[in-house]
Enzyme design. Structure first.
Site, PDB file in Angstrom:
ATOM      1  N   ASP A  42       0.834  -1.203   0.000  1.00  0.00           N
ATOM      2  CA  ASP A  42       0.000   0.000   0.000  1.00  0.00           C
ATOM      3  C   ASP A  42       0.870   1.256   0.000  1.00  0.00           C
ATOM      4  O   ASP A  42       2.005   1.233   0.471  1.00  0.00           O
ATOM      5  CB  ASP A  42      -0.923  -0.028   1.231  1.00  0.00           C
ATOM      6  N   ASN A  90     -10.780  -2.787  -5.745  1.00  0.00           N
ATOM      7  CA  ASN A  90     -10.025  -1.745  -6.452  1.00  0.00           C
ATOM      8  C   ASN A  90     -10.672  -1.321  -7.784  1.00  0.00           C
ATOM      9  O   ASN A  90     -10.297  -0.310  -8.368  1.00  0.00           O
ATOM     10  CB  ASN A  90      -8.566  -2.180  -6.695  1.00  0.00           C
TER      11      ASN A  90
HETATM   12  C1  IPE Z   1      -5.336  -2.979  -0.421  1.00  0.00           C
HETATM   13  O1  IPE Z   1      -5.007  -1.632  -0.495  1.00  0.00           O
HETATM   14  C2  IPE Z   1      -5.329  -3.582  -1.803  1.00  0.00           C
HETATM   15  C3  IPE Z   1      -4.020  -3.759  -2.415  1.00  0.00           C
HETATM   16  C4  IPE Z   1      -2.883  -3.472  -1.856  1.00  0.00           C
HETATM   17  C5  IPE Z   1      -4.031  -4.331  -3.747  1.00  0.00           C
HETATM   18  P1  IPE Z   1      -6.143  -0.519  -0.636  1.00  0.00           P
HETATM   19  O2  IPE Z   1      -5.419   0.780  -0.725  1.00  0.00           O
HETATM   20  O3  IPE Z   1      -7.060  -0.847  -1.752  1.00  0.00           O
HETATM   21  O4  IPE Z   1      -6.928  -0.665   0.728  1.00  0.00           O
HETATM   22  P2  IPE Z   1      -7.874   0.369   1.496  1.00  0.00           P
HETATM   23  O5  IPE Z   1      -8.863   0.875   0.467  1.00  0.00           O
HETATM   24  O6  IPE Z   1      -6.995   1.461   1.988  1.00  0.00           O
HETATM   25  O7  IPE Z   1      -8.484  -0.413   2.604  1.00  0.00           O
HETATM   26  C1  IPE Z   2      -1.506   0.258  -3.359  1.00  0.00           C
HETATM   27  O1  IPE Z   2      -1.324   1.619  -3.365  1.00  0.00           O
HETATM   28  C2  IPE Z   2      -1.653  -0.297  -4.755  1.00  0.00           C
HETATM   29  C3  IPE Z   2      -2.996  -0.823  -5.056  1.00  0.00           C
HETATM   30  C4  IPE Z   2      -4.010  -0.818  -4.234  1.00  0.00           C
HETATM   31  C5  IPE Z   2      -3.175  -1.404  -6.349  1.00  0.00           C
HETATM   32  P1  IPE Z   2      -2.542   2.628  -3.317  1.00  0.00           P
HETATM   33  O2  IPE Z   2      -2.862   3.026  -4.723  1.00  0.00           O
HETATM   34  O3  IPE Z   2      -3.660   2.093  -2.540  1.00  0.00           O
HETATM   35  O4  IPE Z   2      -1.869   3.852  -2.556  1.00  0.00           O
HETATM   36  P2  IPE Z   2      -2.568   4.870  -1.574  1.00  0.00           P
HETATM   37  O5  IPE Z   2      -3.201   4.070  -0.481  1.00  0.00           O
HETATM   38  O6  IPE Z   2      -3.578   5.621  -2.385  1.00  0.00           O
HETATM   39  O7  IPE Z   2      -1.447   5.729  -1.094  1.00  0.00           O
HETATM   40 MG    MG Z   3      -4.167   2.261  -0.586  1.00  0.00          MG
END
Ligand code: IPE
Ligand code: IPE
Ligand code: MG
Length: 266
Positions: A42, A90
């Site tokens: 994340d 996602n």
């Molecule tokens: C979890 O991260 C999913 C992945 C790392 C693929 P998210 O960024 O989607 O999770 P939330 O929305 O903060 O819970």
């Molecule tokens: C994790 O990074 C990657 C995926 C969920 C695919 P994020 O895109 O969720 O990054 P933040 O949480 O917005 O910083």
């Molecule tokens: Mg995230």
């Protein structure tokens, strides 16, 4: 090194002759190296935004961290690395970001396949196929097939993965067997449920790492992490290095796993 650590090292070396956990973590007993690490990658978006870049640039930067984490896990003798790459939630993101993530997936399957194969990595994909574009499915199938002979480390990619959906799929598959008279209700036990999950045959994660600081599991491996040790780091995924893998493993090794019993394990 005591006997237990020597045995643990032998077991690791039989699978991966180049692994040398003591080189990177001389202070950690080899016995305490986790067999399976799961990571919630994340923070790509925050990493990019703080640099004035697009969220997609953040995902691109995150792809290099995957390689670094995988290489170090193999060096440490870890057997399974499971990465949360795209959740079933996602899809709620803007269309261009979803497209960029899918493109990155296809690109990396093709650009990394040769190195994955030559370094003995076996790729396994978990998640629902339905909903993924054809080119993504094709690229995932390609890399899974091309690396099927890898026996040093398994890289498990959770793509279009959601744990509740996985449990629903498992329940449906059991219900079908019961309805068809192939299975009695009383035969269903924990091992049988586990055998219907996408992760069938893979041991539960010993260690779950989440980067970027959020204290939640976001629908990841809910069944499988029942007794995993959790490690949340503030480091954003694109900044995650081999040293961060070492730090998480060192933290894991210092934990006292009890599995509901008393200190010292079973
Ligand atoms: C979890 O991260 C999913 C992945 C790392 C693929 P998210 O960024 O989607 O999770 P939330 O929305 O903060 O819970
Ligand atoms: C994790 O990074 C990657 C995926 C969920 C695919 P994020 O895109 O969720 O990054 P933040 O949480 O917005 O910083
Ligand atoms: Mg995230």
């Amino acid at each position: 090194m005591n006997d237990a650590d020597r045995k643990a090292l032998e077991a690791i070396r039989r699978r991966n002759p180049d692994a040398d956990p003591r080189k990177f973590l001389p202070d950690v007993p080899v016995m305490r190296i986790p067999r399976h690490i799961a990571i919630i990658m994340d923070g790509n978006g925050r990493w990019a935004t703080s640099r004035g870049l697009s969220r997609s640039d953040g995902h691109r930067a995150g792809a290099s961290s995957v390689r670094r984490a995988l290489v170090r896990c193999a060096e440490l003798g870890v057997e399974y690395l499971t990465l949360y790459s795209f959740s079933s939630e996602n899809w709620r993101r803007p269309e261009d970001e979803v497209r960029a993530l899918m493109e990155l997936c296809v690109e990396n399957c093709h650009s990394q396949q040769a190195e994955l194969s030559s370094s003995g990595v076996r790729v396994k994909v978990i998640g629902r196929r339905e909903g993924l574009p054809e080119d993504v499915l094709g690229a995932l199938d390609f890399v899974e097939q091309a690396t099927a002979g890898g026996n040093r480390i398994t890289l498990c990619l959770a793509i279009n993965y959601g744990s509740r959906g996985e449990i629903v799929d498992a329940v449906k598959s059991l219900a079908r067997d019961v309805a068809a008279g192939r299975l009695g209700v009383d035969q269903i036990d924990e091992a049988m449920v586990a055998s219907r999950l996408y992760t069938a045959g893979i041991p539960d994660p010993d260690l779950l790492v989440r980067t970027a600081g959020e204290m939640r599991v976001s629908n990841y491996l809910l069944w499988q992490i029942s007794y995993s040790e959790l490690c949340v780091t503030p480091v954003l995924w694109p900044d995650f290095t081999a040293a961060d893998v070492d730090a998480a493993v060192r933290e894991y090794a210092s934990r006292n796993r009890k599995f509901g019993g008393l200190a010292g394990g079973a």
